[in-house]
Scaffold this motif. Structure first.
Motif, mmCIF file in Angstrom:
data_model
loop_
_atom_site.group_PDB
_atom_site.id
_atom_site.type_symbol
_atom_site.label_atom_id
_atom_site.label_comp_id
_atom_site.label_asym_id
_atom_site.label_seq_id
_atom_site.Cartn_x
_atom_site.Cartn_y
_atom_site.Cartn_z
ATOM 1 N N UNK A 8 -7.351 98.772 42.796
ATOM 2 C CA UNK A 8 -8.164 98.900 44.001
ATOM 3 C C UNK A 8 -8.009 97.651 44.873
ATOM 4 N N UNK A 9 -7.932 96.482 44.293
ATOM 5 C CA UNK A 9 -7.870 95.234 45.029
ATOM 6 C C UNK A 9 -6.446 94.837 45.420
ATOM 7 N N UNK A 10 -5.457 95.667 45.124
ATOM 8 C CA UNK A 10 -4.077 95.359 45.455
ATOM 9 C C UNK A 10 -3.914 95.378 46.976
ATOM 10 N N UNK A 11 -3.285 94.348 47.556
ATOM 11 C CA UNK A 11 -3.144 94.298 49.020
ATOM 12 C C UNK A 11 -2.290 95.446 49.553
ATOM 13 N N UNK A 12 -2.664 95.936 50.744
ATOM 14 C CA UNK A 12 -1.943 97.042 51.383
ATOM 15 C C UNK A 12 -0.757 96.443 52.126
ATOM 16 N N UNK A 16 2.437 99.560 56.360
ATOM 17 C CA UNK A 16 1.516 100.699 56.346
ATOM 18 C C UNK A 16 0.376 100.488 57.334
ATOM 19 N N UNK A 17 -0.141 99.259 57.404
ATOM 20 C CA UNK A 17 -1.210 98.956 58.354
ATOM 21 C C UNK A 17 -0.730 99.121 59.799
ATOM 22 N N UNK A 18 0.509 98.689 60.070
ATOM 23 C CA UNK A 18 1.066 98.850 61.413
ATOM 24 C C UNK A 18 1.240 100.327 61.763
ATOM 25 N N UNK A 19 1.720 101.110 60.811
ATOM 26 C CA UNK A 19 1.872 102.553 61.049
ATOM 27 C C UNK A 19 0.521 103.218 61.300
ATOM 28 N N UNK A 20 -0.500 102.797 60.544
ATOM 29 C CA UNK A 20 -1.834 103.338 60.733
ATOM 30 C C UNK A 20 -2.369 102.982 62.124
#
Length: 115
Positions: A8-12, A16-20
């Protein structure tokens, strides 16, 4: 249980954040700006102020009191500009009491020139 917490705490990943963010911008019709540079979009989104300012001051061709007097000049009746009449009365009163503006020089004095 500790493996679940670690997952759960693994960084994204950043991609993926840019695509979102790009998808959000497409959905909500906003500008995609991944570098976060200033674009001036906040100012450009605001409504224009020109019409509001123009309405506040009124039409530019609105006739002045002097213009109305010139247009309606007639021997039968006289248009009186109360503000101008008040100003003239006040200036006359000040002159009578010796508080008015000084008289202008009629001729240049010959003795005060520097050589």
């Amino acid at each position: 249980m500790s493996s679940v917490v670690k997952n759960v705490l693994k960084p994204i990943p950043k991609q993926k954040l840019l695509n979102l963010e790009k998808l959000q911008c497409q959905i909500f019709r906003t500008t995609f700006n991944p570098t976060k540079q200033r674009t001036g979009a906040k100012i450009l989104r605001q409504p224009l102020k020109g019409q509001t300012v123009t309405n506040y001051y009124g039409p530019a061709d609105f006739p002045s009191a002097a213009r109305i007097v010139r247009l309606w000049k007639n021997e039968e009746y006289e248009v009186v500009n109360e503000d101008e009449e008040y100003r003239l009365d006040r200036v006359e009163d000040l002159k009578r009491r010796g508080k008015g503006a000084p008289k202008k020089k009629r001729e240049a004095s010959s003795g005060n020139k520097k050589k």
